[in-house]
Design a protein around this motif. Sequence first.
Motif, PDB file in Angstrom:
ATOM      1  N   GLY A 131      -6.571 -17.429  -4.210  1.00 25.81           N
ATOM      2  CA  GLY A 131      -7.073 -16.190  -4.791  1.00 25.81           C
ATOM      3  C   GLY A 131      -8.143 -15.532  -3.946  1.00 25.81           C
ATOM      4  O   GLY A 131      -8.174 -14.311  -3.792  1.00 25.81           O
ATOM      5  N   LEU A 132      -9.025 -16.342  -3.388  1.00 29.33           N
ATOM      6  CA  LEU A 132     -10.068 -15.820  -2.504  1.00 29.33           C
ATOM      7  C   LEU A 132      -9.444 -15.187  -1.264  1.00 29.33           C
ATOM      8  O   LEU A 132      -9.835 -14.098  -0.842  1.00 29.33           O
ATOM      9  N   ALA A 133      -8.442 -15.860  -0.701  1.00 28.33           N
ATOM     10  CA  ALA A 133      -7.758 -15.346   0.488  1.00 28.33           C
ATOM     11  C   ALA A 133      -7.041 -14.036   0.188  1.00 28.33           C
ATOM     12  O   ALA A 133      -7.054 -13.109   0.999  1.00 28.33           O
ATOM     13  N   ALA A 134      -6.444 -13.935  -0.983  1.00 23.31           N
ATOM     14  CA  ALA A 134      -5.725 -12.707  -1.355  1.00 23.31           C
ATOM     15  C   ALA A 134      -6.677 -11.518  -1.406  1.00 23.31           C
ATOM     16  O   ALA A 134      -6.347 -10.420  -0.950  1.00 23.31           O
ATOM     17  N   VAL A 135      -7.873 -11.732  -1.950  1.00 22.21           N
ATOM     18  CA  VAL A 135      -8.867 -10.651  -2.013  1.00 22.21           C
ATOM     19  C   VAL A 135      -9.282 -10.234  -0.610  1.00 22.21           C
ATOM     20  O   VAL A 135      -9.333  -9.042  -0.285  1.00 22.21           O
ATOM     21  N   LEU A 136      -9.566 -11.199   0.247  1.00 23.93           N
ATOM     22  CA  LEU A 136      -9.992 -10.880   1.607  1.00 23.93           C
ATOM     23  C   LEU A 136      -8.896 -10.158   2.380  1.00 23.93           C
ATOM     24  O   LEU A 136      -9.149  -9.133   3.018  1.00 23.93           O
ATOM     25  N   ALA A 137      -7.677 -10.658   2.312  1.00 26.92           N
ATOM     26  CA  ALA A 137      -6.562 -10.011   3.021  1.00 26.92           C
ATOM     27  C   ALA A 137      -6.367  -8.584   2.528  1.00 26.92           C
ATOM     28  O   ALA A 137      -6.126  -7.662   3.328  1.00 26.92           O
ATOM     29  N   ASP A 138      -6.502  -8.359   1.223  1.00 30.58           N
ATOM     30  CA  ASP A 138      -6.360  -7.018   0.659  1.00 30.58           C
ATOM     31  C   ASP A 138      -7.471  -6.095   1.152  1.00 30.58           C
ATOM     32  O   ASP A 138      -7.226  -4.929   1.479  1.00 30.58           O
ATOM     33  N   CYS A 139      -8.690  -6.609   1.232  1.00 28.17           N
ATOM     34  CA  CYS A 139      -9.812  -5.809   1.728  1.00 28.17           C
ATOM     35  C   CYS A 139      -9.595  -5.393   3.179  1.00 28.17           C
ATOM     36  O   CYS A 139      -9.811  -4.234   3.544  1.00 28.17           O
ATOM     37  N   VAL A 140      -9.169  -6.342   4.002  1.00 29.98           N
ATOM     38  CA  VAL A 140      -8.941  -6.030   5.415  1.00 29.98           C
ATOM     39  C   VAL A 140      -7.810  -5.021   5.551  1.00 29.98           C
ATOM     40  O   VAL A 140      -7.925  -4.044   6.297  1.00 29.98           O
ATOM     41  N   GLY A 199      -6.967  -2.824   3.489  1.00 28.15           N
ATOM     42  CA  GLY A 199      -7.444  -1.535   3.005  1.00 28.15           C
ATOM     43  C   GLY A 199      -8.477  -0.881   3.908  1.00 28.15           C
ATOM     44  O   GLY A 199      -8.969   0.203   3.613  1.00 28.15           O
ATOM     45  N   GLY A 200      -8.849  -1.563   5.006  1.00 28.72           N
ATOM     46  CA  GLY A 200      -9.773  -0.978   5.959  1.00 28.72           C
ATOM     47  C   GLY A 200     -11.242  -1.251   5.701  1.00 28.72           C
ATOM     48  O   GLY A 200     -12.109  -0.646   6.328  1.00 28.72           O
ATOM     49  N   ALA A 201     -11.531  -2.176   4.785  1.00 28.92           N
ATOM     50  CA  ALA A 201     -12.931  -2.490   4.488  1.00 28.92           C
ATOM     51  C   ALA A 201     -13.618  -3.096   5.708  1.00 28.92           C
ATOM     52  O   ALA A 201     -12.995  -3.800   6.490  1.00 28.92           O
ATOM     53  N   SER A 202     -14.896  -2.825   5.838  1.00 27.07           N
ATOM     54  CA  SER A 202     -15.684  -3.354   6.938  1.00 27.07           C
ATOM     55  C   SER A 202     -16.231  -4.724   6.531  1.00 27.07           C
ATOM     56  O   SER A 202     -17.346  -4.851   6.033  1.00 27.07           O
ATOM     57  N   VAL A 203     -15.405  -5.756   6.741  1.00 26.44           N
ATOM     58  CA  VAL A 203     -15.772  -7.108   6.325  1.00 26.44           C
ATOM     59  C   VAL A 203     -15.650  -8.111   7.477  1.00 26.44           C
ATOM     60  O   VAL A 203     -15.364  -9.273   7.265  1.00 26.44           O
ATOM     61  N   SER A 204     -15.849  -7.643   8.707  1.00 27.25           N
ATOM     62  CA  SER A 204     -15.866  -8.480   9.917  1.00 27.25           C
ATOM     63  C   SER A 204     -14.494  -8.896  10.433  1.00 27.25           C
ATOM     64  O   SER A 204     -14.417  -9.674  11.376  1.00 27.25           O
TER      65      SER A 204
END
Length: 83
Positions: free
Chosen positions: A18-27, A29-34
């Motif tokens: 679940g944590l990985a799914a959120v991170l992959a979705d953020c990336v 979507g273009g979020a600035s998360v490193s």
Amino acid sequence: MIEVRRLHSPEVRSHVGGLAAVLADCVEGGASVSYMSPFSNEDARTVFEEVAVDVERGRRALLAARDGGDIVGTVQVNLATPP
């Protein structure tokens, strides 16, 4: 209703998907998360497996926002900063 709480070591490992799914979705979507695309779910799982080690060692705190049983957001606090 969204619940936010700290995940401890065993919980981090049990919620890696679940944590990985959120991170992959953020990336994606273009979020600035490193991280930058292309960034797979497997890449995100690797990130959170490493985060789990830091949580176990007391170097990082991990908060998760949950909506029902689903993780919908995360925040990490680095507790082991250089002097």
